[in-house]
Motif scaffolding. Sequence first.
Motif, mmCIF file in Angstrom:
data_model
loop_
_atom_site.group_PDB
_atom_site.id
_atom_site.type_symbol
_atom_site.label_atom_id
_atom_site.label_comp_id
_atom_site.label_asym_id
_atom_site.label_seq_id
_atom_site.Cartn_x
_atom_site.Cartn_y
_atom_site.Cartn_z
ATOM 1 N N GLN A 143 -93.888 57.026 19.111
ATOM 2 C CA GLN A 143 -93.950 58.118 20.077
ATOM 3 C C GLN A 143 -94.338 57.691 21.485
ATOM 4 O O GLN A 143 -93.940 58.335 22.455
ATOM 5 C CB GLN A 143 -94.927 59.189 19.583
ATOM 6 C CG GLN A 143 -94.558 59.767 18.227
ATOM 7 C CD GLN A 143 -95.636 60.632 17.625
ATOM 8 O OE1 GLN A 143 -96.511 61.126 18.339
ATOM 9 N NE2 GLN A 143 -95.605 60.814 16.308
ATOM 10 N N ILE A 144 -95.124 56.623 21.605
ATOM 11 C CA ILE A 144 -95.598 56.205 22.931
ATOM 12 C C ILE A 144 -94.767 55.038 23.464
ATOM 13 O O ILE A 144 -94.177 55.124 24.541
ATOM 14 C CB ILE A 144 -97.090 55.844 22.882
ATOM 15 C CG1 ILE A 144 -97.909 57.069 22.468
ATOM 16 C CG2 ILE A 144 -97.552 55.320 24.244
ATOM 17 C CD1 ILE A 144 -99.394 56.805 22.328
ATOM 18 N N LEU A 145 -94.708 53.956 22.713
ATOM 19 C CA LEU A 145 -93.937 52.793 23.169
ATOM 20 C C LEU A 145 -92.458 52.907 22.843
ATOM 21 O O LEU A 145 -91.643 52.226 23.450
ATOM 22 C CB LEU A 145 -94.506 51.517 22.534
ATOM 23 C CG LEU A 145 -95.922 51.136 22.946
ATOM 24 C CD1 LEU A 145 -96.351 49.854 22.258
ATOM 25 C CD2 LEU A 145 -96.034 50.993 24.461
ATOM 26 N N ARG A 146 -92.129 53.736 21.855
ATOM 27 C CA ARG A 146 -90.736 53.935 21.448
ATOM 28 C C ARG A 146 -90.063 52.586 21.154
ATOM 29 O O ARG A 146 -88.985 52.266 21.674
ATOM 30 C CB ARG A 146 -89.968 54.724 22.509
ATOM 31 C CG ARG A 146 -90.575 56.099 22.778
ATOM 32 C CD ARG A 146 -89.866 56.839 23.907
ATOM 33 N NE ARG A 146 -88.494 57.165 23.536
ATOM 34 C CZ ARG A 146 -88.145 58.219 22.812
ATOM 35 N NH1 ARG A 146 -89.078 59.047 22.358
ATOM 36 N NH2 ARG A 146 -86.883 58.451 22.527
ATOM 37 N N VAL A 147 -90.709 51.820 20.314
ATOM 38 C CA VAL A 147 -90.199 50.500 19.913
ATOM 39 C C VAL A 147 -88.934 50.716 19.075
ATOM 40 O O VAL A 147 -88.977 51.407 18.058
ATOM 41 C CB VAL A 147 -91.259 49.738 19.100
ATOM 42 C CG1 VAL A 147 -90.705 48.399 18.617
ATOM 43 C CG2 VAL A 147 -92.517 49.535 19.941
ATOM 44 N N PRO A 148 -87.792 50.132 19.464
ATOM 45 C CA PRO A 148 -86.539 50.400 18.755
ATOM 46 C C PRO A 148 -86.554 50.028 17.275
ATOM 47 O O PRO A 148 -85.961 50.732 16.443
ATOM 48 C CB PRO A 148 -85.516 49.567 19.523
ATOM 49 C CG PRO A 148 -86.093 49.444 20.896
ATOM 50 C CD PRO A 148 -87.566 49.344 20.686
ATOM 51 N N HIS A 164 -85.626 52.322 12.360
ATOM 52 C CA HIS A 164 -84.919 52.293 13.635
ATOM 53 C C HIS A 164 -85.195 53.593 14.371
ATOM 54 O O HIS A 164 -85.120 54.673 13.772
ATOM 55 C CB HIS A 164 -83.418 52.111 13.404
ATOM 56 C CG HIS A 164 -82.639 51.915 14.658
ATOM 57 N ND1 HIS A 164 -81.276 52.169 14.753
ATOM 58 C CD2 HIS A 164 -83.016 51.499 15.902
ATOM 59 C CE1 HIS A 164 -80.871 51.910 15.972
ATOM 60 N NE2 HIS A 164 -81.904 51.506 16.693
ATOM 61 N N LEU A 165 -85.511 53.488 15.640
ATOM 62 C CA LEU A 165 -85.801 54.676 16.431
ATOM 63 C C LEU A 165 -84.506 55.431 16.720
ATOM 64 O O LEU A 165 -83.623 54.927 17.402
ATOM 65 C CB LEU A 165 -86.488 54.283 17.741
ATOM 66 C CG LEU A 165 -87.110 55.422 18.547
ATOM 67 C CD1 LEU A 165 -88.318 56.002 17.794
ATOM 68 C CD2 LEU A 165 -87.537 54.933 19.922
ATOM 69 N N VAL A 166 -84.409 56.633 16.188
ATOM 70 C CA VAL A 166 -83.217 57.464 16.362
ATOM 71 C C VAL A 166 -83.671 58.851 16.797
ATOM 72 O O VAL A 166 -84.417 59.517 16.078
ATOM 73 C CB VAL A 166 -82.398 57.571 15.058
ATOM 74 C CG1 VAL A 166 -81.178 58.464 15.265
ATOM 75 C CG2 VAL A 166 -81.978 56.193 14.572
ATOM 76 N N GLY A 167 -83.236 59.279 17.986
ATOM 77 C CA GLY A 167 -83.596 60.608 18.458
ATOM 78 C C GLY A 167 -85.083 60.828 18.605
ATOM 79 O O GLY A 167 -85.575 61.941 18.385
ATOM 80 N N GLY A 168 -85.823 59.769 18.922
ATOM 81 C CA GLY A 168 -87.248 59.912 19.165
ATOM 82 C C GLY A 168 -88.135 59.761 17.943
ATOM 83 O O GLY A 168 -89.359 59.900 18.044
ATOM 84 N N HIS A 169 -87.549 59.490 16.766
ATOM 85 C CA HIS A 169 -88.376 59.271 15.586
ATOM 86 C C HIS A 169 -87.752 58.183 14.726
ATOM 87 O O HIS A 169 -86.562 57.885 14.843
ATOM 88 C CB HIS A 169 -88.552 60.558 14.773
ATOM 89 C CG HIS A 169 -87.279 61.080 14.193
ATOM 90 N ND1 HIS A 169 -86.403 61.864 14.901
ATOM 91 C CD2 HIS A 169 -86.720 60.929 12.965
ATOM 92 C CE1 HIS A 169 -85.362 62.180 14.153
ATOM 93 N NE2 HIS A 169 -85.530 61.622 12.969
#
Length: 262
Positions: A143-148, A164-169
């Motif tokens: 949520q903060i760094l949004r590490v892929p 894997h970060l998809v759509g913010g989660h």
Amino acid sequence: MTSQSIPPLPPQQTLPTMYDLPSENPEEPGLQDDFHFLQPLLLFLTFLPVNWNPELVYSAADLNLYYDVRHPLRYKRPDWFGVVGVPKLYAGTDLRLSYVTWQEGVNPFVVVELLSPGTEAEDLGETNSEVGQPPTKWEVYEQILRVPYYVVFSRYTNEFRGFHLVGGHYEPMTITEERLLMPELGLSLRLWQGSFRNIERRWLRWCTLDGELIPIPEEEVVAARQEVEQAKQETEQAKRRAEQLAERLRQLGVNPDELDLR
């Protein structure tokens, strides 16, 4: 008649072993052990994204990662993380004491956490931060760094999972041919059964998208020696063939030293 004193048992038989004693400080779980040193080292040595200039690739293990400019003293300490787009040295001049995201301007691209009993629930996003307390690792990475890419690996079960970060989660990644593919890096992660620092076990290791292992320096030296030895053998074979041909020509009445090969 005097009684003989019984000699005390050696401490190896009376005191707790490393299996009995906690390996973690209850106030700071997830501290280093041998595996937490060696596994990140192997990731460090093999993290060579093919799509990036090697001078703009950085990775670290057990280094403070400061993530929130509003709370500058808050940090997490990933077991290993990799960044692309920053120089190996801070500002191109100094070894890093920590990784401060608001100064670097680039967040980690991939984080690996090694599961242990004291941290597993937090590492897997199964706990939430309490009101007024710092966020959990999962919350920071997602949520903060949004590490892929976020990967967890258990030495106890030899299982690894990727998100894997998809759509913010975070969404669970599909393991393709026993690998987690990261096409932006030109790399994938896989489990490898082999000897690293003379320790045979299953390790998490970087490889190409096709599954070819990224070699460590020791393996490159062995490969180079094998190439030199093979070249020597091929030279010796060519020399023997030339000698055999020369002998055959002499048997036919031709002096090979007098041949004009221009």
